[in-house]
Design an enzyme around this catalytic site. Structure first.
Site, mmCIF file in Angstrom:
data_model
loop_
_atom_site.group_PDB
_atom_site.id
_atom_site.type_symbol
_atom_site.label_atom_id
_atom_site.label_comp_id
_atom_site.label_asym_id
_atom_site.label_seq_id
_atom_site.Cartn_x
_atom_site.Cartn_y
_atom_site.Cartn_z
ATOM 1 N N GLY A 7 -0.098 -48.195 -9.990
ATOM 2 C CA GLY A 7 0.373 -48.526 -8.649
ATOM 3 C C GLY A 7 1.556 -49.468 -8.749
ATOM 4 O O GLY A 7 1.463 -50.545 -9.338
ATOM 5 N N GLY A 9 3.736 -50.369 -5.975
ATOM 6 C CA GLY A 9 4.236 -50.717 -4.656
ATOM 7 C C GLY A 9 4.435 -52.218 -4.560
ATOM 8 O O GLY A 9 4.747 -52.891 -5.554
ATOM 9 N N VAL A 10 4.202 -52.772 -3.381
ATOM 10 C CA VAL A 10 4.426 -54.203 -3.143
ATOM 11 C C VAL A 10 3.601 -55.064 -4.101
ATOM 12 O O VAL A 10 4.122 -55.978 -4.753
ATOM 13 C CB VAL A 10 4.093 -54.573 -1.675
ATOM 14 C CG1 VAL A 10 4.137 -56.079 -1.478
ATOM 15 C CG2 VAL A 10 5.076 -53.893 -0.724
ATOM 16 N N VAL A 151 -10.270 -58.860 -1.501
ATOM 17 C CA VAL A 151 -10.691 -59.544 -0.266
ATOM 18 C C VAL A 151 -9.905 -60.840 -0.137
ATOM 19 O O VAL A 151 -10.026 -61.728 -0.966
ATOM 20 C CB VAL A 151 -12.198 -59.871 -0.288
ATOM 21 C CG1 VAL A 151 -12.596 -60.629 0.984
ATOM 22 C CG2 VAL A 151 -13.038 -58.620 -0.444
ATOM 23 N N GLY A 153 -6.614 -61.511 -0.349
ATOM 24 C CA GLY A 153 -5.362 -61.735 -1.068
ATOM 25 C C GLY A 153 -5.448 -62.904 -2.026
ATOM 26 O O GLY A 153 -6.245 -62.906 -2.969
ATOM 27 N N GLU A 209 1.513 -52.987 9.819
ATOM 28 C CA GLU A 209 1.962 -51.695 9.290
ATOM 29 C C GLU A 209 2.545 -50.840 10.411
ATOM 30 O O GLU A 209 2.269 -51.053 11.591
ATOM 31 C CB GLU A 209 0.775 -50.953 8.649
ATOM 32 C CG GLU A 209 0.106 -51.694 7.514
ATOM 33 C CD GLU A 209 0.890 -51.634 6.218
ATOM 34 O OE1 GLU A 209 1.855 -50.844 6.129
ATOM 35 O OE2 GLU A 209 0.548 -52.389 5.293
ATOM 36 N N ASP A 220 -10.148 -52.679 8.265
ATOM 37 C CA ASP A 220 -9.750 -53.434 7.077
ATOM 38 C C ASP A 220 -10.721 -54.590 6.828
ATOM 39 O O ASP A 220 -11.184 -54.798 5.704
ATOM 40 C CB ASP A 220 -8.328 -53.962 7.258
ATOM 41 C CG ASP A 220 -7.881 -54.830 6.091
ATOM 42 O OD1 ASP A 220 -7.558 -54.274 5.030
ATOM 43 O OD2 ASP A 220 -7.871 -56.068 6.240
ATOM 44 N N LYS A 224 -13.595 -55.208 3.629
ATOM 45 C CA LYS A 224 -13.718 -56.460 2.878
ATOM 46 C C LYS A 224 -15.112 -57.067 3.044
ATOM 47 O O LYS A 224 -15.683 -57.604 2.082
ATOM 48 C CB LYS A 224 -12.641 -57.446 3.344
ATOM 49 C CG LYS A 224 -11.226 -56.969 3.027
ATOM 50 C CD LYS A 224 -10.173 -57.797 3.732
ATOM 51 C CE LYS A 224 -8.772 -57.311 3.413
ATOM 52 N NZ LYS A 224 -7.717 -57.995 4.181
#
Length: 337
Positions: A7, A9-10, A151, A153, A209, A220, A224
């Protein structure tokens, strides 16, 4: 320690930035020499068993959008094949989340376990749906699975409960686990704006988003919460067991009325031995759970330490990568014992 990054991405880019930034510090303080030997995205992979140039990888991704464009070492190859064939110690799994099927991330994790590789993941989907199976397969193959970044960040929720609060019985967990919804509610409350106006602004700022359904519906947070219920509370649940209500029906008038009574309205996830729910709740204005903006917060009620609260950043590339780095270090130190 050799790493395969799945992965790009960001979060994947954040992982490379953090490894680059901390490489010398990790070596000097912990004796940990990190080498990224493969980077995978939907275009293919860059593979160099001696270690890839991380700054070049970031530059190539920025310019072309494809890691397979990496000079000399880029190739059109499937991620499963990379995990099977490239010698490495850890697979960092940060591919896009699918909270409906958990795939393809689940298959990447299982393949890593089968090939005796440890896994650090930021991916909610597989863990919210197949926690028991995934942790069972990791144990069966004698490898370590860490998932702090799945969960909250950068906010140390899972590791705080399982390590720092070890010996305590956690009786309940409640908190704000989605920064987007917290930002929207904070902005609506502060400026008396309606939901759609604030949502549009959050999208323009990149806080929400383009398709914000998972955030504003509470899905979301539910994913979590399912992970916390399984990993900390010892429950056997999935996201489908969470009682769920989002924030789309909240109005500026309801927020104003709550304020006049000394309360804020927040999207709260809560798990106990019997409860598993995500819904808007009244929170006293002076309560620790009343955090503002896009912050995350979790409160543990325990038998020995009473209430413990942790507040932090719930998103961001480098911020989330900090949690991934702490999991890599934990694996490194576990293997040294």
């Amino acid at each position: 320690m050799k790493i395969i990054l799945v992965g790009f991405g960001v979060i994947g880019k954040g992982v490379l930035k953090v490894i680059n930034l901390k490489k010398n510090h990790l070596l000097e303080k912990y004796g940990l020499d990190l080498s990224v030997v493969a980077i995978c995205d939907s275009s293919g992979a860059a593979i160099n068993k001696e270690g890839l140039d991380l700054e070049l990888a970031l530059k190539i991704k920025e310019e072309t959008g494809k890691i397979a464009s990496y000079p000399e070492f880029g190739q059109n190859i499937g991620i499963i094949e990379v995990i099977e064939s490239v010698p490495a110690d850890i697979v960092i799994e940060v591919s896009p989340t699918n909270i409906h099927t958990g795939e393809p991330a689940k298959s990447y994790m299982l393949k890593a376990f089968e090939t005796k590789k440890h896994v650090v993941s930021a991916n909610k989907g597989p863990l919210a749906l197949f926690f028991k199976e995934i942790t069972g397969v990791a144990k069966e193959h004698g490898v370590i699975l860490r998932y702090e970044a799945s969960v909250g960040g950068a906010t140390p929720i899972i590791n705080l409960a399982k390590e720092t609060l070890a010996g305590n019985r956690v009786k309940s967990i409640k908190g704000i686990l989605n920064g987007t919804t917290n930002y929207i509610l904070t902005k609506m409350e502060k400026e008396q704006l309606d939901f759609n106006t604030v949502l549009k602004e959050a999208q323009e700022l990149g806080i929400a988003e383009t398709n914000p359904h998972q955030d504003i519906s509470g899905l979301d947070t539910a994913a979590k919460l399912a992970i916390l219920a399984n990993s900390i509370m010892g429950r056997e649940v999935t996201i489908n067991d969470v009682v769920l209500e989002g924030i789309t029906r909240i109005t500026p008038e309801s927020l104003l009325m709550a304020n006049k009574g000394g309360y804020a309205i927040k999207l709260i996830g809560e798990v106990t031995d019997k409860k598993l729910e995500v819904c808007p709740k009244l929170v006293p204005i002076d309560h620790p759970l009343n955090v503002k903006g896009s912050l995350n917060v979790a409160m543990f009620n325990t038998d020995l330490a009473n209430d413990i609260v942790v507040v932090g950043t719930g998103a961001g590339d480098v911020e989330t990568a900090s949690a991934i780095l702490s999991d890599i270090l934990n694996i490194h130190q576990s293997l040294k014992k």
